[in-house]
Design a protein around this motif. Structure first.
Motif, short mmCIF file in Angstrom:
data_model
loop_
_atom_site.label_atom_id
_atom_site.label_comp_id
_atom_site.label_asym_id
_atom_site.label_seq_id
_atom_site.Cartn_x
_atom_site.Cartn_y
_atom_site.Cartn_z
N GLN A 3 0.82 -1.22 0.00
CA GLN A 3 0.00 0.00 0.00
C GLN A 3 0.85 1.27 0.00
O GLN A 3 0.38 2.33 -0.36
N PHE A 4 2.12 1.17 0.38
CA PHE A 4 2.97 2.36 0.39
C PHE A 4 3.50 2.70 -1.00
O PHE A 4 3.94 3.81 -1.23
N ASN A 5 3.50 1.75 -1.93
CA ASN A 5 4.01 2.02 -3.27
C ASN A 5 3.19 3.11 -3.93
O ASN A 5 1.97 3.05 -3.95
N GLY A 6 3.88 4.12 -4.45
CA GLY A 6 3.18 5.17 -5.16
C GLY A 6 3.97 6.45 -5.20
O GLY A 6 5.05 6.58 -4.62
N GLU A 39 7.66 16.08 -4.32
CA GLU A 39 7.01 14.87 -4.79
C GLU A 39 7.77 13.71 -4.17
O GLU A 39 8.99 13.67 -4.23
N VAL A 40 7.03 12.80 -3.57
CA VAL A 40 7.62 11.66 -2.87
C VAL A 40 7.21 10.38 -3.58
O VAL A 40 6.01 10.16 -3.84
N THR A 41 8.20 9.55 -3.89
CA THR A 41 7.93 8.24 -4.47
C THR A 41 8.39 7.19 -3.48
O THR A 41 9.53 7.22 -3.01
N ILE A 42 7.49 6.28 -3.13
CA ILE A 42 7.80 5.20 -2.20
C ILE A 42 7.71 3.89 -2.97
O ILE A 42 6.72 3.64 -3.67
N GLU A 43 8.76 3.07 -2.82
CA GLU A 43 8.79 1.79 -3.50
C GLU A 43 9.20 0.69 -2.52
O GLU A 43 10.16 0.86 -1.78
N GLY A 47 8.07 -5.35 1.32
CA GLY A 47 7.62 -4.82 2.59
C GLY A 47 8.72 -4.74 3.64
O GLY A 47 8.47 -4.34 4.78
N LYS A 48 9.96 -5.06 3.26
CA LYS A 48 11.08 -4.98 4.19
C LYS A 48 12.15 -4.01 3.69
O LYS A 48 12.80 -3.34 4.48
N HIS A 49 12.34 -3.98 2.38
CA HIS A 49 13.31 -3.08 1.76
C HIS A 49 12.53 -1.97 1.06
O HIS A 49 11.64 -2.25 0.26
N PHE A 50 12.87 -0.72 1.39
CA PHE A 50 12.15 0.44 0.86
C PHE A 50 13.10 1.40 0.17
O PHE A 50 14.27 1.50 0.54
N LYS A 51 12.55 2.14 -0.79
CA LYS A 51 13.23 3.28 -1.40
C LYS A 51 12.24 4.44 -1.32
O LYS A 51 11.09 4.30 -1.74
N ILE A 52 12.68 5.56 -0.75
CA ILE A 52 11.86 6.77 -0.71
C ILE A 52 12.65 7.87 -1.40
O ILE A 52 13.76 8.22 -0.95
N THR A 53 12.09 8.39 -2.48
CA THR A 53 12.73 9.47 -3.22
C THR A 53 11.90 10.73 -3.01
O THR A 53 10.69 10.72 -3.26
N ALA A 55 11.72 14.54 -4.28
CA ALA A 55 12.23 15.44 -5.30
C ALA A 55 11.58 16.81 -5.16
O ALA A 55 10.37 16.92 -5.01
N THR A 56 12.43 17.86 -5.19
CA THR A 56 11.97 19.24 -5.18
C THR A 56 12.76 20.00 -6.24
O THR A 56 13.71 19.47 -6.82
N SER A 57 12.41 21.26 -6.44
CA SER A 57 13.18 22.11 -7.35
C SER A 57 14.56 22.40 -6.77
O SER A 57 15.47 22.80 -7.48
N PHE A 58 14.74 22.17 -5.46
CA PHE A 58 15.98 22.45 -4.76
C PHE A 58 16.95 21.26 -4.80
O PHE A 58 18.13 21.41 -5.03
N THR A 59 16.42 20.05 -4.58
CA THR A 59 17.26 18.86 -4.50
C THR A 59 16.41 17.60 -4.62
O THR A 59 15.19 17.66 -4.49
N THR A 60 17.07 16.49 -4.85
CA THR A 60 16.42 15.18 -4.82
C THR A 60 17.19 14.31 -3.84
O THR A 60 18.43 14.25 -3.90
N VAL A 61 16.47 13.68 -2.92
CA VAL A 61 17.09 12.84 -1.92
C VAL A 61 16.51 11.43 -2.04
O VAL A 61 15.28 11.24 -2.03
N LEU A 62 17.39 10.44 -2.19
CA LEU A 62 16.99 9.04 -2.22
C LEU A 62 17.41 8.40 -0.91
O LEU A 62 18.59 8.48 -0.52
N VAL A 63 16.47 7.79 -0.23
CA VAL A 63 16.75 7.06 1.00
C VAL A 63 16.36 5.61 0.75
O VAL A 63 15.23 5.32 0.37
N GLU A 64 17.33 4.72 0.92
CA GLU A 64 17.09 3.30 0.71
C GLU A 64 17.45 2.58 2.00
O GLU A 64 18.51 2.80 2.57
N PHE A 65 16.54 1.71 2.48
CA PHE A 65 16.75 1.10 3.79
C PHE A 65 16.00 -0.22 3.90
O PHE A 65 15.08 -0.51 3.13
N ASN A 66 16.42 -1.00 4.91
CA ASN A 66 15.71 -2.20 5.33
C ASN A 66 15.11 -1.92 6.69
O ASN A 66 15.75 -1.29 7.54
N LEU A 67 13.89 -2.37 6.90
CA LEU A 67 13.24 -2.18 8.21
C LEU A 67 14.12 -2.74 9.32
O LEU A 67 14.69 -3.82 9.18
#
Length: 136
Positions: A3-6, A39-43, A47-53, A55-67
Motif C-alpha cells: 500500500q505504500f508504493n506510489g 514529490e515523494v515516491t515510495i517503492e 515490505g522490508k526493503h524500501f526506497k523513498i525518493t 524530489a523538489t526544485s531544490f534537491t532530490t534525496v533518495l533514501v534506501e533502507f531495510n526495516l
C-alpha cells in the motif's frame, strides 16, 4: 507493504516552521523548506526493503533502507543523522537521531489514508507537524 508504493505530491503542511526550528534548521533552509512542493515516491517489493525518493526544485534525496536496520544519512539541510525505520501496523515509523549525539531526535510517521493519500506526522517532544501528500 504494497500500500505504500506510489507517487505523492505535497498538498498541505501544518506547523512545519516550528518543527524545523526545533530541529535546528537554519533560517535560510527553513525558508527553502517552506517554499518547495516535494514529490515523494515510495517503492517496496517485499515490505522490508524500501526506497523513498523526495524530489523538489531544490534537491532530490533518495533514501534506501531495510526495516529495523540503522543507517546514516545526511539530510537535505546538511544534518548528519542516524535513522531506523519500522512498520507498526499500517504505519511506517522513522526515528532520526543526530549522528554525533548532539541535538534533538525526531520521529516521522507515514501512513496511507483510505483515499490513497499519504499522511506524515513529524514529532520532536511536544512539537507536532503534519504534511498531507495527494496520490498522483
Amino acid at each position: 507493504m504494497a500500500q505504500f508504493n506510489g507517487k505523492f505530491k505535497l498538498d498541505s503542511s501544518d506547523n512545519l516552521d516550528e518543527f524545523m526550528k526545533a530541529l535546528g534548521v537554519s533560517e535560510e533552509m527553513q525558508k527553502v523548506g517552506a517554499s518547495v512542493i516535494p514529490e515523494v515516491t515510495i517503492e517496496t517489493a517485499d515490505g522490508k526493503h524500501f526506497k523513498i525518493t523526495t524530489a523538489t526544485s531544490f534537491t532530490t534525496v533518495l533514501v534506501e533502507f531495510n526495516l529495523g536496520e540503522e543507517f546514516e544519512l545526511t539530510t537535505a539541510d546538511g544534518r548528519k543523522t542516524k535513522n531506523t525505520y519500522s512498520l507498526e501496523g499500517d504505519v511506517l515509523k522513522q526515528l532520526e537521531t543526530p549522528a554525533d549525539g548532539n541535538g534533538v531526535s525526531a520521529t516521522y510517521e507515514r501512513s496511507i489514508l483510505a483515499d490513497g493519500n499519504l499522511n506524515m506526522t513529524m514529532t520532536i517532544g511536544t512539537i507536532v507537524a503534519k504534511r498531507l501528500y495527494k496520490k498522483l
